[in-house]
Write a protein that holds these residues in place. Structure first.
Motif, short mmCIF file in Angstrom:
data_model
loop_
_atom_site.label_atom_id
_atom_site.label_comp_id
_atom_site.label_asym_id
_atom_site.label_seq_id
_atom_site.Cartn_x
_atom_site.Cartn_y
_atom_site.Cartn_z
N MET A 1 -7.16 -109.25 25.99
CA MET A 1 -7.50 -107.85 26.19
C MET A 1 -8.97 -107.62 25.87
SD MET A 1 -6.39 -104.77 26.95
CE MET A 1 -4.61 -104.71 26.70
N ILE A 2 -9.63 -106.84 26.70
CA ILE A 2 -11.02 -106.47 26.48
C ILE A 2 -11.06 -104.99 26.13
CG2 ILE A 2 -13.30 -106.19 27.54
CD1 ILE A 2 -12.58 -108.55 29.37
N GLN A 3 -11.85 -104.64 25.12
CA GLN A 3 -12.01 -103.24 24.75
C GLN A 3 -13.35 -102.74 25.27
OE1 GLN A 3 -12.59 -101.93 20.54
NE2 GLN A 3 -10.70 -100.78 20.92
N ASP A 4 -13.27 -101.85 26.27
CA ASP A 4 -14.47 -101.23 26.81
C ASP A 4 -14.80 -100.00 25.97
OD1 ASP A 4 -14.65 -103.08 28.82
OD2 ASP A 4 -13.62 -101.85 30.31
N VAL A 5 -16.07 -99.83 25.61
CA VAL A 5 -16.46 -98.66 24.85
C VAL A 5 -17.56 -97.90 25.59
CG1 VAL A 5 -15.83 -99.60 22.60
CG2 VAL A 5 -18.14 -99.96 23.45
N TYR A 6 -17.42 -96.58 25.54
CA TYR A 6 -18.40 -95.66 26.13
C TYR A 6 -18.87 -94.77 24.98
CZ TYR A 6 -20.34 -93.12 30.20
OH TYR A 6 -21.16 -92.58 31.16
N ILE A 7 -20.10 -94.96 24.53
CA ILE A 7 -20.59 -94.32 23.31
C ILE A 7 -21.38 -93.07 23.67
CG2 ILE A 7 -21.97 -94.61 21.22
CD1 ILE A 7 -21.51 -97.68 21.58
N ILE A 8 -20.90 -91.93 23.19
CA ILE A 8 -21.56 -90.64 23.43
C ILE A 8 -22.35 -90.27 22.17
CG2 ILE A 8 -21.24 -88.25 24.15
CD1 ILE A 8 -18.48 -89.04 25.20
N GLY A 9 -23.64 -90.03 22.36
CA GLY A 9 -24.53 -89.83 21.21
C GLY A 9 -25.23 -91.12 20.85
N ALA A 10 -25.39 -91.99 21.84
CA ALA A 10 -25.87 -93.36 21.59
C ALA A 10 -27.32 -93.43 21.16
CB ALA A 10 -25.67 -94.23 22.84
N THR A 11 -28.10 -92.37 21.38
CA THR A 11 -29.51 -92.41 21.00
C THR A 11 -29.76 -91.82 19.61
OG1 THR A 11 -29.88 -90.33 22.18
CG2 THR A 11 -30.35 -92.37 23.38
N GLY A 12 -28.71 -91.36 18.94
CA GLY A 12 -28.84 -90.86 17.59
C GLY A 12 -28.85 -92.01 16.58
N LYS A 13 -28.98 -91.67 15.30
CA LYS A 13 -29.08 -92.70 14.26
C LYS A 13 -27.85 -93.58 14.22
CE LYS A 13 -31.83 -89.61 11.33
NZ LYS A 13 -31.79 -88.78 10.10
N VAL A 14 -26.67 -92.94 14.19
CA VAL A 14 -25.44 -93.72 14.09
C VAL A 14 -25.17 -94.46 15.40
CG1 VAL A 14 -22.94 -93.60 13.76
CG2 VAL A 14 -24.44 -92.19 12.34
N GLY A 15 -25.39 -93.78 16.52
CA GLY A 15 -25.14 -94.41 17.81
C GLY A 15 -26.00 -95.65 18.02
N LYS A 16 -27.26 -95.54 17.71
CA LYS A 16 -28.18 -96.67 17.86
C LYS A 16 -27.76 -97.82 16.95
CE LYS A 16 -33.13 -97.74 17.80
NZ LYS A 16 -34.50 -97.17 17.61
N THR A 17 -27.40 -97.48 15.71
CA THR A 17 -26.96 -98.52 14.77
C THR A 17 -25.68 -99.18 15.23
OG1 THR A 17 -27.97 -97.26 12.95
CG2 THR A 17 -26.38 -98.97 12.35
N LEU A 18 -24.76 -98.39 15.78
CA LEU A 18 -23.50 -98.93 16.27
C LEU A 18 -23.74 -99.92 17.41
CD1 LEU A 18 -20.42 -99.01 16.50
CD2 LEU A 18 -20.55 -96.95 17.93
N VAL A 19 -24.59 -99.57 18.36
CA VAL A 19 -24.88 -100.48 19.46
C VAL A 19 -25.48 -101.78 18.93
CG1 VAL A 19 -26.31 -100.82 21.51
CG2 VAL A 19 -25.13 -98.65 21.17
N ASN A 20 -26.41 -101.66 18.01
CA ASN A 20 -27.02 -102.87 17.44
C ASN A 20 -25.99 -103.74 16.73
OD1 ASN A 20 -29.59 -102.20 18.34
ND2 ASN A 20 -30.14 -101.13 16.46
N GLN A 21 -25.10 -103.12 15.97
CA GLN A 21 -24.08 -103.88 15.24
C GLN A 21 -23.11 -104.58 16.19
OE1 GLN A 21 -21.89 -101.85 12.20
NE2 GLN A 21 -23.70 -101.33 10.99
N ILE A 22 -22.73 -103.92 17.25
CA ILE A 22 -21.78 -104.52 18.20
C ILE A 22 -22.32 -105.84 18.73
CG2 ILE A 22 -20.83 -104.27 20.53
CD1 ILE A 22 -20.35 -101.31 19.86
N TYR A 23 -23.61 -105.87 19.03
CA TYR A 23 -24.20 -107.11 19.55
C TYR A 23 -24.53 -108.10 18.43
CZ TYR A 23 -24.60 -104.86 24.11
OH TYR A 23 -24.31 -104.25 25.30
N GLU A 24 -25.10 -107.60 17.33
CA GLU A 24 -25.53 -108.50 16.26
C GLU A 24 -24.36 -109.15 15.53
OE1 GLU A 24 -28.08 -106.30 13.71
OE2 GLU A 24 -29.71 -106.15 15.18
N LYS A 25 -23.26 -108.43 15.39
CA LYS A 25 -22.11 -108.95 14.64
C LYS A 25 -21.15 -109.76 15.52
CE LYS A 25 -23.32 -107.06 10.73
NZ LYS A 25 -23.72 -107.88 9.56
N GLY A 26 -21.47 -109.90 16.77
CA GLY A 26 -20.66 -110.75 17.64
C GLY A 26 -19.40 -110.11 18.18
N ASP A 27 -19.33 -108.76 18.19
CA ASP A 27 -18.13 -108.09 18.70
C ASP A 27 -17.89 -108.39 20.17
OD1 ASP A 27 -18.25 -107.05 16.19
OD2 ASP A 27 -18.35 -104.95 16.78
#
Length: 365
Positions: A1-27
């Protein structure tokens, strides 16, 4: 199963950090996750980027850093994002979850309800407004299926509070009282003032470290703590509706009606003597100041209170430092002398982003 995510508010502090974590942590890496995450959509207030089979890290980072690319499209209303999500042939083995890291009430509340009741998609939210400011009926409709709606990050940056209450309710251990410090921002300011740092300087320190909202009066009003208590009460099954009557702001009311942000910040020094006197009086009694929210269910009607109070310096809440949040839960099984106690980070985009990912994992399971 693949989990697709659509992040609303992605340019805010939390959104930007979330995107970075998803890639950096190997999600996104199938070697680490049998059910990997795939970032298919990102949205700011006015623009979005979407790819049915996943955005590259490069494209995602460009968007969160507010760079316009050929893929970037403008949108006017949130419901247009649903149209983007339906474009193209997505894998049958994938499921889509919208992640809300905005501060919006409407139209986000309407969007949440539509997604849950009119689509097969899920939602994970760090935005407490759709579940705290809407009616209790809407709260029930949104949260009915925990496999499609995750809201742990609406309280204490996603740690302990909501999951613990859900678990205690699930085993019918009646909760008598909940008392806690739910604002990492106000906790930070309070503990700085303990060290004889003037209020205005403590506030400026918190702003520099991104612990406050853009307008710090949003934190100082106590309304954010009140909304968290509403979420907690509703998670317990108590149909609480918001009332200003049980909220005492951290600072006097007059400061919420005196011009814009620059004017308020320049006038913050006026509050230094006020807090110095309160802190000195508390210290003389072996106490300190904490901004506390409480929910008492032992009477005929639940009592909700939010205010700055004195607590013993050597107590659980009095010993909290910096942005730490503290929660005390009394139940039938865990009465006052054996109450459950939890500490967690209460401010900062890193911890919130991490717990959004925890909610995403829970929904996937």
């Amino acid at each position: 199963m693949i989990q697709d995510v659509y992040i609303i508010g992605a340019t805010g502090k939390v959104g930007k950090t979330l995107v970075n974590q998803i890639y950096e942590k190997g999600d996104t890496n199938q070697k680490f996750h049998p059910n990997p995450t795939r970032v298919v959509g990102l949205a700011s207030k006015t623009h979005t980027v979407y790819s049915a089979f996943g955005l590259s890290r490069q494209d995602s980072e460009a968007f969160v850093n507010r760079q316009i690319t050929p893929q970037t499209e403008k949108y006017k209303i949130l419901f247009e994002l649903l149209n983007f999500a339906r474009i193209g042939l997505r894998d049958e083995s994938s499921n889509l979850v919208f992640v809300d890291v905005t501060p919006l009430n409407e139209p986000m509340s309407e969007f949440h309800l539509h997604v849950i009741e009119q689509t097969p998609y899920g939602i994970v939210t760090a935005n407490k407004n759709p579940i705290a400011l809407a009616s209790y009926d809407i709260f029930q409709r949104l949260t009915r299926d925990p496999n499609r709606y995750g809201y742990r990050c609406s309280v204490m940056a996603g740690a302990h509070a909501v999951p613990v209450i859900q678990e205690l309710r699930g085993v019918n251990d009646k909760i008598r009282k909940i008392v806690g410090c739910f604002s990492g921002t106000l906790g930070y300011i309070s503990t700085r003032m303990e060290k004889n740092i003037p209020f205005s300087e403590a506030l400026e320190d918190a702003r520099k470290q991104d612990f406050t909202e853009t307008d710090p009066r949003q934190d100082l009003s106590g309304l954010d703590v009140a909304r968290k208590l509403i979420v907690i009460a509703r998670t317990l099954g108590i149909p609480v509706e918001f009332s200003r009557d049980w909220v005492e702001p951290f600072i006097p009311d007059s400061y919420f009606h005196q011009g814009g942000i620059p004017h308020f910040l320049s006038s913050a020094k006026e509050l230094n003597p006020h807090f110095e006197a309160k802190m000195s009086a508390a210290r003389s009694r072996g106490m300190t100041l904490r901004y506390v929210g409480s929910l008492d269910t032992t009477g005929e009607q639940p009592i909700v209170q939010v205010s700055s109070i004195e607590v013993p310096k050597q107590s659980f809440l009095g010993g909290l430092e910096g942005t730490l949040n503290g929660l005390i839960v009394e139940t039938d099984t865990h009465p006052a002398e054996k109450a459950l106690k939890f500490i967690s980070q209460g401010a900062g985009p890193e911890v919130t982003a991490q717990n959004i990912r925890v909610d995403l994992n829970n929904i996937m399971r």
